[in-house]
Design an enzyme around this catalytic site. Structure first.
Site, PDB file in Angstrom:
ATOM      1  N   LEU A 255      33.942  19.000  35.296  1.00  0.00           N
ATOM      2  CA  LEU A 255      33.757  19.460  36.676  1.00  0.00           C
ATOM      3  C   LEU A 255      34.508  20.765  36.904  1.00  0.00           C
ATOM      4  CD1 LEU A 255      34.310  16.046  38.511  1.00  0.00           C
ATOM      5  CD2 LEU A 255      32.228  16.960  37.429  1.00  0.00           C
TER       6      LEU A 255
ATOM      7  N   ALA B 109      33.257  23.298  39.523  1.00  0.00           N
ATOM      8  CA  ALA B 109      32.550  24.060  40.557  1.00  0.00           C
ATOM      9  C   ALA B 109      33.428  24.396  41.759  1.00  0.00           C
ATOM     10  CB  ALA B 109      31.333  23.280  41.023  1.00  0.00           C
ATOM     11  N   GLY B 110      34.583  23.753  41.839  1.00  0.00           N
ATOM     12  CA  GLY B 110      35.429  23.937  43.019  1.00  0.00           C
ATOM     13  C   GLY B 110      36.020  25.341  43.093  1.00  0.00           C
TER      14      GLY B 110
ATOM     15  N   ARG C 183      43.824  26.361  46.591  1.00  0.00           N
ATOM     16  CA  ARG C 183      45.290  26.415  46.500  1.00  0.00           C
ATOM     17  C   ARG C 183      45.790  27.469  45.516  1.00  0.00           C
ATOM     18  NH1 ARG C 183      45.494  19.961  45.715  1.00  0.00           N
ATOM     19  NH2 ARG C 183      43.334  20.392  45.142  1.00  0.00           N
TER      20      ARG C 183
ATOM     21  N   LYS D  23      39.277  29.229  39.990  1.00  0.00           N
ATOM     22  CA  LYS D  23      40.465  28.582  39.421  1.00  0.00           C
ATOM     23  C   LYS D  23      40.358  28.348  37.923  1.00  0.00           C
ATOM     24  CE  LYS D  23      41.437  24.039  40.328  1.00  0.00           C
ATOM     25  NZ  LYS D  23      42.126  22.946  41.059  1.00  0.00           N
TER      26      LYS D  23
ATOM     27  N   GLY E  68      45.176  10.870  43.431  1.00  0.00           N
ATOM     28  CA  GLY E  68      44.619   9.573  43.787  1.00  0.00           C
ATOM     29  C   GLY E  68      45.514   8.483  43.212  1.00  0.00           C
TER      30      GLY E  68
ATOM     31  N   GLU F   5      42.508   8.077  47.437  1.00  0.00           N
ATOM     32  CA  GLU F   5      42.954   9.469  47.471  1.00  0.00           C
ATOM     33  C   GLU F   5      44.184   9.599  48.375  1.00  0.00           C
ATOM     34  OE1 GLU F   5      41.834  12.228  45.622  1.00  0.00           O
ATOM     35  OE2 GLU F   5      41.213  10.381  44.647  1.00  0.00           O
TER      36      GLU F   5
ATOM     37  N   LYS G 281      47.535  55.946  16.574  1.00  0.00           N
ATOM     38  CA  LYS G 281      46.275  55.529  17.202  1.00  0.00           C
ATOM     39  C   LYS G 281      45.144  55.928  16.290  1.00  0.00           C
ATOM     40  CE  LYS G 281      43.374  57.663  19.085  1.00  0.00           C
ATOM     41  NZ  LYS G 281      42.490  58.639  19.726  1.00  0.00           N
TER      42      LYS G 281
ATOM     43  N   ALA H 197      60.378  63.861  11.132  1.00  0.00           N
ATOM     44  CA  ALA H 197      60.697  63.515  12.521  1.00  0.00           C
ATOM     45  C   ALA H 197      60.071  64.515  13.482  1.00  0.00           C
ATOM     46  CB  ALA H 197      62.213  63.505  12.696  1.00  0.00           C
TER      47      ALA H 197
END
Ligand code: UD1
Ligand code: MG
Length: 473
Positions: A12, A14-15, A19, A26, A145, A160, A355, A384
Site C-alpha cells: 500500500l 497511495a497515501g 505528517r 512519503k 492500531g 485504531e 574531472k 604542484a
C-alpha cells in the site's frame, strides 16, 4: 510457474503522508540511497513473492516511475484514485490479482525495515487459520492500531488509536500493518468493509475481526525495530539509523573492518570486499564498490565509485562516478569528479581536482592541481599548482601528457594541447603549443639579477614612507 505455495504481495503506497510535510510522496523519501517503498517490495520478492502489486495514488507518476526504474515485470501497480483508507487501497489491488488463488501478503509502503524472515514467519503462521498478522510490543504505542484479544488470548480484532477507548489505548501490543490471507478471503472481506469509524475510512484492520470470526486470526510477534512505520521525518531518520547500522553490521560480518558501526553511512547498493577498511564518518553512496584490502579513511564521501584492491583513500576524499586503480593513493582532501579513471599505483594528493581525466599506471599529481579533460600517460609527474586550462568559455578541450613526461610546478596547459613522451615542461610555463617528445618547453621571462639593488630599493621606499608620515603630522 505459480504453484499452491506461491504467494502474491500487495504494497500500500497511495497515501499522501501528510505528517511528512513534504511535496514529495512519503514512500519516495529515501533511506540508505533507496526510496522507502523499495524496501518492502524487495522484502516481498526475496521472501519469494511471485508478483507484487503496488497501490499508487498520491504522486502516482513519480511513484510509478520509481518502480519502473528499479523492478522487473513481477512488480506492477494498481491505482487508488481517491484515498479512502487502507482497506479501500487493498481492494484496489484485487483486480490485478484476478484468477490468483494463493495467499496474499499485504505490506505497507511506509514500513521499510521489515526483513524477508518476518514474511516467512507470517506465512508459516497462516497454517490452520484464516489470517496471520505481525504485531509487536511498543513502549510508545500512540498512533498505532491496538491488538484486541479475548480472555483465552486469541486475536479478535484491531482498534485504531483514534477509535480506541482509554482502556484499549493502554494495550501495548500494536498492529504492524502486515498480513497474510488467502486471496478468496480478502476478496470477500474487503468488499464487506464499512467506513463506520473515527476517520470515515475503510480500515484494512477490520478484516482481522472478520477472519477471527471465521477461521481464526493468529499474531506473530516481531521486533519493533523492524516493523516501525515511518509517518514523519523524525521516524524516517530513526529508521535510516537502524538500517545504516544493519548494513554496517552485515559488511562487518562478511569480513570488512568497519571501525565504527554507528558512523559508517553505507547505501544499500554498495558492495565491499573482504579486508577493506572503512574508517569513521565515511559515506559510501549509490553503487559504490570497494575492493579487497582497500582503505577508505575518515570523512571520505564516495558516490558511484569503484575502488580497486589495495587502494588507499586518505581522509576527506570526495569522489563520484570514478574509478581508483589498484594500490592507488588519493588525498587527503582530493576531489575526483565524474569520469576520473585512475590507474594502478597512481598518486593524487591534497587539493587536487580531477574531472573526466585518465591517469595511467604510476602517474602522480601530489599537490594543488586542476586536471580536467586530460589523458595522462604512465609515470607522468604533474607538479604542484599545475592547471589544465580546458575551457575557452564555449567548449572543453583535451590535454594529453604522454608517458614519462614531467610538468614543472605552477604550469598552465592551454588545451587542446599535447606534451610528447619524456618531455619536460619547465616550472611556471604557460604551454600554448604542443611539446615534442623529449623536448624542454620553457615559457617564462628570463631571470636577471641586479647586484646590490635590494639595499637601494629599501632606502628609497623607507624615505618615501617617512615623507608621507611627516606630511600627515
Ligand atoms: C496503519 C494501520 C495501523 C497500524 C499502522 C502500522 C490501518 C487503518 N491502520 O495505520 O493499525 O498500526 O498502519 O504502521 O490500516 N494508504 C493507501 N491508501 C489510503 C490510505 C493509506 O495506500 O487510502 C497507504 C499509505 O500510503 C501507507 C499505508 O497505506 O503506506 C499505511 O497508511 P497510514 O496512513 O500510514 O496508516 P497508519 O495510520 O500508519
Ligand atoms: Mg503509517
Amino acid at each position: 510457474m505459480e504453484n499452491r505455495a506461491s504467494f502474491a504481495a500487495i504494497v500500500l503506497a497511495a497515501g499522501q503522508g501528510t505528517r511528512m510535510k513534504s511535496e514529495r510522496p512519503k514512500v519516495l523519501h529515501e533511506l540508505a540511497g533507496r526510496p522507502m517503498l523499495a524496501f518492502p517490495v524487495e522484502a516481498a520478492l526475496s521472501a519469494g513473492a511471485t508478483r507484487v502489486v503496488v497501490v499508487v495514488g498520491h504522486g502516482r507518476e513519480e511513484v510509478e516511475a520509481a518502480i519502473a526504474a528499479r523492478f522487473d515485470e513481477r512488480v506492477t501497480t494498481a491505482l487508488q484514485s481517491e484515498q479512502r483508507g487502507t482497506g479501500h487501497a487493498a481492494r484496489c489491488a484485487l483486480p490485478a490479482l484476478e484468477g490468483f488463488e494463493g495467499d496474499v501478503v499485504i505490506l505497507c509502503g511506509d514500513v521499510p525495515l521489515l526483513e524477508p524472515e518476518a514474511i516467512d514467519a507470517l506465512r508459516g503462521a497462516r497454517e490452520g487459520v484464516e489470517l496471520s498478522l505481525l504485531t509487536c510490543r511498543a513502549p510508545d504505542p500512540k498512533g498505532y492500531g491496538r491488538i484486541l484479544r479475548d480472555a483465552r488470548g486469541a486475536v479478535v480484532g484491531i482498534r485504531e488509536h483514534k477509535d480506541a477507548s482509554e482502556a484499549e489505548r493502554a494495550i501495548d501490543e500494536i498492529n504492524a500493518g502486515v498480513y497474510a490471507a488467502p486471496a478468496s478471503f480478502l476478496r470477500e472481506s474487503l468488499e464487506a468493509l464499512r467506513a463506520d469509524n473515527a476517520q470515515g475510512e475503510l480500515y484494512l484492520t477490520d478484516v482481522v475481526a472478520a477472519a477471527a470470526a471465521r477461521g481464526g486470526a493468529r499474531a506473530v510477534t516481531w521486533s519493533i525495530e523492524s516493523v516501525g512505520g515511518v509517518n514523519d521525518r523524525a521516524q524516517l531518520a530513526e529508521a535510516a539509523a537502524i538500517l545504516q547500522r544493519r548494513i554496517a553490521v552485515r559488511h562487518a560480518r562478511a569480513g570488512v573492518t568497519v571501525r565504527d558501526l554507528d558512523r559508517a553511512y553505507i547505501d544499500a547498493g554498495v558492495t565491499i570486499e573482504v579486508d577493506a577498511v572503512i574508517e569513521p564518518g565515511v559515506t559510501l553512496r549509490g553503487e559504490t564498490h570497494v575492493g579487497r584490502g582497500a582503505r577508505i579513511d575518515v570523512g571520505s564521501v564516495l558516490t558511484d565509485v569503484t575502488v580497486l584492491p589495495g587502494a588507499y583513500l586518505k581522509p576527506y576524499t570526495v569522489a563520484s562516478e570514478s574509478r581508483v586503480g589498484e594500490g592507488a593513493q588519493i588525498g587527503p582532501f582530493a576531489h575526483l569528479r565524474p569520469g576520473s579513471e585512475l590507474g594502478p599505483e597512481v598518486h593524487v594528493g591534497n587539493f587536487v581536482e580531477t574531472k573526466k581525466t585518465s591517469m595511467a599506471r604510476g602517474a602522480k599529481a601530489n599537490h594543488l592541481a586542476y586536471l580536467g579533460d586530460g589523458v595522462i600517460g604512465e609515470g607522468v609527474n604533474v607538479g604542484a599548482g599545475t592547471i589544465f586550462c580546458n575551457y575557452d568559455g564555449f567548449q572543453k578541450h583535451t590535454t594529453v601528457l604522454e608517458a614519462g613526461c614531467f610538468i614543472g610546478s605552477d604550469s598552465q596547459l592551454v588545451a587542446p594541447i599535447k606534451v610528447g613522451e619524456g618531455a619536460y615542461v619547465a616550472t611556471g610555463t604557460t604551454v600554448t603549443r604542443d611539446v615534442p617528445a623529449d623536448a624542454l618547453a620553457v615559457g617564462r621571462a628570463r631571470q636577471e639579477n641586479k647586484e646590490g639593488y635590494a639595499g637601494r630599493l629599501r632606502r628609497k621606499l623607507k624615505a618615501s614612507a617617512d615623507a608621507a608620515k611627516a606630511k600627515k603630522g
